[in-house]
Scaffold this motif. Sequence first.
Motif, PDB file in Angstrom:
ATOM      1  N   GLU A 104      39.197  -0.381  -0.741  1.00 41.84           N
ATOM      2  CA  GLU A 104      39.157  -1.769  -0.271  1.00 41.84           C
ATOM      3  C   GLU A 104      38.127  -1.943   0.843  1.00 41.84           C
ATOM      4  N   ASN A 105      37.873  -0.865   1.571  1.00 41.01           N
ATOM      5  CA  ASN A 105      36.919  -0.956   2.677  1.00 41.01           C
ATOM      6  C   ASN A 105      35.465  -1.029   2.199  1.00 41.01           C
ATOM      7  N   GLN A 106      35.222  -0.529   0.985  1.00 43.10           N
ATOM      8  CA  GLN A 106      33.824  -0.362   0.567  1.00 43.10           C
ATOM      9  C   GLN A 106      33.057  -1.670   0.482  1.00 43.10           C
ATOM     10  N   LEU A 134      33.378  -7.952   6.121  1.00 42.08           N
ATOM     11  CA  LEU A 134      33.759  -8.466   7.442  1.00 42.08           C
ATOM     12  C   LEU A 134      33.808  -7.343   8.480  1.00 42.08           C
ATOM     13  N   HIS A 135      34.085  -6.126   8.018  1.00 39.98           N
ATOM     14  CA  HIS A 135      34.371  -5.074   9.003  1.00 39.98           C
ATOM     15  C   HIS A 135      33.141  -4.423   9.662  1.00 39.98           C
ATOM     16  N   PRO A 136      31.956  -4.324   8.974  1.00 41.63           N
ATOM     17  CA  PRO A 136      30.893  -3.505   9.568  1.00 41.63           C
ATOM     18  C   PRO A 136      30.474  -3.950  10.963  1.00 41.63           C
ATOM     19  N   VAL A 146      33.697  -2.931  13.282  1.00 41.15           N
ATOM     20  CA  VAL A 146      34.000  -1.501  13.423  1.00 41.15           C
ATOM     21  C   VAL A 146      32.778  -0.704  13.868  1.00 41.15           C
ATOM     22  N   HIS A 147      31.607  -1.071  13.349  1.00 44.13           N
ATOM     23  CA  HIS A 147      30.418  -0.253  13.589  1.00 44.13           C
ATOM     24  C   HIS A 147      29.467  -0.869  14.623  1.00 44.13           C
ATOM     25  N   GLN A 148      29.981  -1.894  15.305  1.00 42.31           N
ATOM     26  CA  GLN A 148      29.111  -2.586  16.260  1.00 42.31           C
ATOM     27  C   GLN A 148      28.659  -1.666  17.390  1.00 42.31           C
ATOM     28  N   ASP A 187      34.619   5.969  12.657  1.00 42.81           N
ATOM     29  CA  ASP A 187      35.272   4.705  13.009  1.00 42.81           C
ATOM     30  C   ASP A 187      36.010   4.115  11.814  1.00 42.81           C
ATOM     31  N   ASP A 188      35.452   4.290  10.605  1.00 40.44           N
ATOM     32  CA  ASP A 188      36.175   3.852   9.403  1.00 40.44           C
ATOM     33  C   ASP A 188      37.469   4.652   9.250  1.00 40.44           C
ATOM     34  N   LEU A 189      37.332   5.975   9.380  1.00 37.73           N
ATOM     35  CA  LEU A 189      38.500   6.840   9.169  1.00 37.73           C
ATOM     36  C   LEU A 189      39.638   6.492  10.122  1.00 37.73           C
TER      37      LEU A 189
END
Length: 439
Positions: A208-210, A214-216, A219-221, A377-379
């Motif tokens: 679902e994350n792939q 919205l998340h990058p 989460v990766h900011q 950060d994803d994990l």
Amino acid sequence: MLQERIPDLSKCVEPDRVRREVYTDPEIFELEMQRIHEQVWIYCGHDSQVPRPGDYYTVQIGRQPMLMVRGADGRISVLYNRCPHRGNMMCGDRHGNAGDFFRCSYHAWTFQHDGTLRSIPMMESGYAGTRYGRDNPDCSMKRAARVESYRGFVFASLAKDGPALAEFLGASRVAFDDMCDRAPAGEVEIVPNCFRVIQHSNWKIFLENQLDALHPSVVHQSTGRAAHEVEKQIEKRTGKAPLSYHMLSAFATVTIDKWDNFQTLNYPYGHCILTGYMGLRPKDPDTLAYEKVMHKAYGKQRTEEILAVNIHHVLIYPGLSVQSPLQQLRAVRPLGVNRTLTEIWHFRLKGAPEPIYRRSLAYYNLVNSPATLINADDLENFWKCHQGLASDGGDWVSFGRHHGHDVEKDGAVETAPNCGTSEAPMRNQMKAWAQYMQA
Ligand code: FES
Ligand SMILES: [Fe+2]
């Protein structure tokens, strides 16, 4: 029992939300293995992983330990990694070469590369008058019901019925076409090792994350900003920062609102595509040299068509995530309801100059490897999601973003313009999940 607690599995999935048990219930996990992973086409590996006769590579399909092996005739078979005599595992190593035939380490039954029984020590005296022998298929290693490959990517299905591979993949074939077409020689070669990561979360959380656009930028900011700072400093000093900084800084410079400009396309069987890319068509000397080689191989017009394919991510449900422009592939192997193995691979474009490979390697190391802050950060979020879902803090997982704005077109569901952060891909995956699970 599950049937009493959840009499109708379809009640677990509504168009815009899903019951939490879908992620946490061990009995649902067992059913998923039976009805999804041990039915549909699952990616085994690339044929360049087993280049010579006798080469084998072990792989997990659902709960089944399998091996992919090349025969003397060049054909690839996928077999259960089990000796038909007393059940011994045939290959204990992850990969290797079996020689001219498989030989079980326990009592030395031997088998051809396609699994057919070759010999049993003192077979005539030991088995005369019994049901065992060369004519009994139970004395051969069992094969996957179906094996097919597409442009060198080998898949197996443990069910004898079902759609052919090309039909199953449908539009998601573009993942392999885009990857191979970018090679001047029209094919890719695997880089013969992968990272393996065990995530302490349900397999669906990773998938679902792939395509979760919205998340990058959330989460990766932090990683993106740090990289951007250094990138700017290098640019100031030298005029140009290496391209690899851009791979990370894009997480900060592509801000949350810009992700809405991209689009997701959602297909039958749960496959999904995220179009749009971080603008990776640079004009640096390495890229220009590569384009020259491509012109020679394909001509100008076809080269332009190939390099214009604008894909960020292809998700092939239920086990594959491909980033074709940078030759990245991640295979998902569920190990338990809260344990998931991911294999993180990358490929070399055959015939392309070395710097183009280094670019793929840089992305592999900087974005997808277990050593990066991106992956870490994803994990952390996957683990935290699983912890939250295992609690009694709520019953539902919400997939409502831009729900009701999807557009059905030619058998696909497209997100409406400027809805790139839609949760349509998650809705699409769960729709396929519900169909499989009802079977
Ligand atoms: S278990 Fe394989 S030969 Fe006996
Ligand atoms: Fe991420």
